[in-house]
Design a protein around this motif. Sequence first.
Motif, PDB file in Angstrom:
ATOM      1  N   ASP A   1     -14.742   0.971  -4.211  1.00 13.16           N
ATOM      2  CA  ASP A   1     -13.313   1.050  -4.533  1.00 13.16           C
ATOM      3  C   ASP A   1     -12.761  -0.327  -4.874  1.00 13.16           C
ATOM      4  O   ASP A   1     -12.002  -0.489  -5.822  1.00 13.16           O
ATOM      5  CB  ASP A   1     -12.521   1.654  -3.374  1.00 13.16           C
ATOM      6  CG  ASP A   1     -12.762   3.137  -3.205  1.00 13.16           C
ATOM      7  OD1 ASP A   1     -13.340   3.770  -4.117  1.00 13.16           O
ATOM      8  OD2 ASP A   1     -12.369   3.675  -2.150  1.00 13.16           O
ATOM      9  N   ALA A   2     -13.144  -1.328  -4.091  1.00 15.36           N
ATOM     10  CA  ALA A   2     -12.657  -2.691  -4.329  1.00 15.36           C
ATOM     11  C   ALA A   2     -13.147  -3.226  -5.669  1.00 15.36           C
ATOM     12  O   ALA A   2     -12.421  -3.926  -6.366  1.00 15.36           O
ATOM     13  CB  ALA A   2     -13.111  -3.609  -3.199  1.00 15.36           C
TER      14      ALA A   2
ATOM     15  N   HIS B   1      -9.860  -2.647   1.030  1.00 14.10           N
ATOM     16  CA  HIS B   1     -10.541  -1.378   0.789  1.00 14.10           C
ATOM     17  C   HIS B   1     -11.665  -1.180   1.806  1.00 14.10           C
ATOM     18  O   HIS B   1     -12.372  -2.120   2.149  1.00 14.10           O
ATOM     19  CB  HIS B   1     -11.142  -1.343  -0.617  1.00 14.10           C
ATOM     20  CG  HIS B   1     -10.122  -1.164  -1.682  1.00 14.10           C
ATOM     21  ND1 HIS B   1      -9.572  -2.215  -2.372  1.00 14.10           N
ATOM     22  CD2 HIS B   1      -9.540  -0.047  -2.186  1.00 14.10           C
ATOM     23  CE1 HIS B   1      -8.703  -1.759  -3.255  1.00 14.10           C
ATOM     24  NE2 HIS B   1      -8.654  -0.446  -3.162  1.00 14.10           N
ATOM     25  N   LYS B   2     -11.827   0.056   2.277  1.00 10.62           N
ATOM     26  CA  LYS B   2     -12.930   0.363   3.184  1.00 10.62           C
ATOM     27  C   LYS B   2     -14.246   0.411   2.431  1.00 10.62           C
ATOM     28  O   LYS B   2     -15.272   0.000   2.943  1.00 10.62           O
ATOM     29  CB  LYS B   2     -12.690   1.712   3.881  1.00 10.62           C
ATOM     30  CG  LYS B   2     -11.665   1.651   4.976  1.00 10.62           C
ATOM     31  CD  LYS B   2     -11.584   2.974   5.705  1.00 10.62           C
ATOM     32  CE  LYS B   2     -10.596   2.894   6.848  1.00 10.62           C
ATOM     33  NZ  LYS B   2     -10.485   4.170   7.569  1.00 10.62           N
TER      34      LYS B   2
ATOM     35  N   SER C   1     -10.486   5.968  -7.066  1.00  8.23           N
ATOM     36  CA  SER C   1     -11.522   6.021  -6.037  1.00  8.23           C
ATOM     37  C   SER C   1     -12.381   7.270  -6.185  1.00  8.23           C
ATOM     38  O   SER C   1     -11.899   8.331  -6.576  1.00  8.23           O
ATOM     39  CB  SER C   1     -10.845   6.027  -4.661  1.00  8.23           C
ATOM     40  OG  SER C   1     -11.804   6.227  -3.650  1.00  8.23           O
TER      41      SER C   1
ATOM     42  N   CYS D   1      -5.744   2.700  -6.719  1.00 10.61           N
ATOM     43  CA  CYS D   1      -6.905   3.581  -6.875  1.00 10.61           C
ATOM     44  C   CYS D   1      -6.918   4.749  -5.896  1.00 10.61           C
ATOM     45  O   CYS D   1      -7.790   5.598  -5.970  1.00 10.61           O
ATOM     46  CB  CYS D   1      -8.197   2.780  -6.745  1.00 10.61           C
ATOM     47  SG  CYS D   1      -8.568   2.231  -5.070  1.00 10.61           S
TER      48      CYS D   1
ATOM     49  N   GLY E   1      -7.749   4.790  -2.848  1.00  5.82           N
ATOM     50  CA  GLY E   1      -8.870   4.703  -1.910  1.00  5.82           C
ATOM     51  C   GLY E   1      -8.396   4.368  -0.507  1.00  5.82           C
ATOM     52  O   GLY E   1      -7.282   3.889  -0.290  1.00  5.82           O
TER      53      GLY E   1
ATOM     54  N   ARG F   1      -3.261   4.231   1.990  1.00  4.82           N
ATOM     55  CA  ARG F   1      -4.165   4.290   0.852  1.00  4.82           C
ATOM     56  C   ARG F   1      -3.725   3.258  -0.178  1.00  4.82           C
ATOM     57  O   ARG F   1      -2.581   2.802  -0.185  1.00  4.82           O
ATOM     58  CB  ARG F   1      -4.245   5.684   0.241  1.00  4.82           C
ATOM     59  CG  ARG F   1      -3.072   6.076  -0.613  1.00  4.82           C
ATOM     60  CD  ARG F   1      -3.291   7.440  -1.234  1.00  4.82           C
ATOM     61  NE  ARG F   1      -2.199   7.766  -2.134  1.00  4.82           N
ATOM     62  CZ  ARG F   1      -2.097   8.905  -2.776  1.00  4.82           C
ATOM     63  NH1 ARG F   1      -3.002   9.843  -2.620  1.00  4.82           N
ATOM     64  NH2 ARG F   1      -1.095   9.124  -3.594  1.00  4.82           N
ATOM     65  N   CYS F   2      -4.641   2.879  -1.053  1.00  6.04           N
ATOM     66  CA  CYS F   2      -4.354   1.897  -2.094  1.00  6.04           C
ATOM     67  C   CYS F   2      -3.391   2.506  -3.106  1.00  6.04           C
ATOM     68  O   CYS F   2      -3.559   3.650  -3.524  1.00  6.04           O
ATOM     69  CB  CYS F   2      -5.650   1.484  -2.782  1.00  6.04           C
ATOM     70  SG  CYS F   2      -5.407   0.341  -4.159  1.00  6.04           S
TER      71      CYS F   2
ATOM     72  N   CYS G   1     -11.047  -1.132  -8.530  1.00 10.36           N
ATOM     73  CA  CYS G   1      -9.611  -0.910  -8.360  1.00 10.36           C
ATOM     74  C   CYS G   1      -8.849  -1.639  -9.477  1.00 10.36           C
ATOM     75  O   CYS G   1      -9.082  -2.816  -9.732  1.00 10.36           O
ATOM     76  CB  CYS G   1      -9.152  -1.413  -7.004  1.00 10.36           C
ATOM     77  SG  CYS G   1      -7.393  -1.192  -6.705  1.00 10.36           S
TER      78      CYS G   1
ATOM     79  N   CYS H   1       0.853  -1.183   0.000  1.00 10.87           N
ATOM     80  CA  CYS H   1       0.000   0.000   0.000  1.00 10.87           C
ATOM     81  C   CYS H   1       0.892   1.236   0.000  1.00 10.87           C
ATOM     82  O   CYS H   1       2.108   1.127   0.027  1.00 10.87           O
ATOM     83  CB  CYS H   1      -0.909   0.006   1.224  1.00 10.87           C
ATOM     84  SG  CYS H   1      -0.004   0.114   2.786  1.00 10.87           S
TER      85      CYS H   1
ATOM     86  N   LEU I   1      -7.948   2.459   3.006  1.00 11.72           N
ATOM     87  CA  LEU I   1      -7.753   1.045   3.327  1.00 11.72           C
ATOM     88  C   LEU I   1      -7.965   0.787   4.807  1.00 11.72           C
ATOM     89  O   LEU I   1      -7.695   1.646   5.647  1.00 11.72           O
ATOM     90  CB  LEU I   1      -6.334   0.597   2.970  1.00 11.72           C
ATOM     91  CG  LEU I   1      -5.935   0.617   1.507  1.00 11.72           C
ATOM     92  CD1 LEU I   1      -4.475   0.204   1.369  1.00 11.72           C
ATOM     93  CD2 LEU I   1      -6.814  -0.302   0.688  1.00 11.72           C
TER      94      LEU I   1
END
Length: 106
Positions: free
Chosen positions: A80-81, A75-76, A101, A54, A56, A50-51, A84, A15, A58
């Motif tokens: 996003d998941a 991913h939260k 994201s 993307c 987004g 963050r990813c 991505c 990440c 995490l």
Amino acid sequence: MATKVEAKTEKLYECEVKRRRVRASGTGYEPFWKIKNVDEALGDGDTEFRCKDCHGALKVHKRHIANGPASHAAHKLKSDAEHCAGILIRAAEESRPARLSSTPVQ
């Protein structure tokens, strides 16, 4: 007729973490994002993740069980998941377009 898609558990082992460095002018600090292994980031005490694909938010899962999965992130946000680029490439799903994201971590 709709087909049922099997849910896959998402595990990201790399990440981006937020770090600070001295500005080129030498006055103050500036933030930047650095790619790290999740295990290494937790060991260094990093707190903002963050990813790397993307950008987004995490959620980090620390390893608690000896024979369990290694420390990883997910991913939260489900959206996003699903979109991505890193996840889609690994899953080889071409039906969904990859995108950044909708709420990127700055």
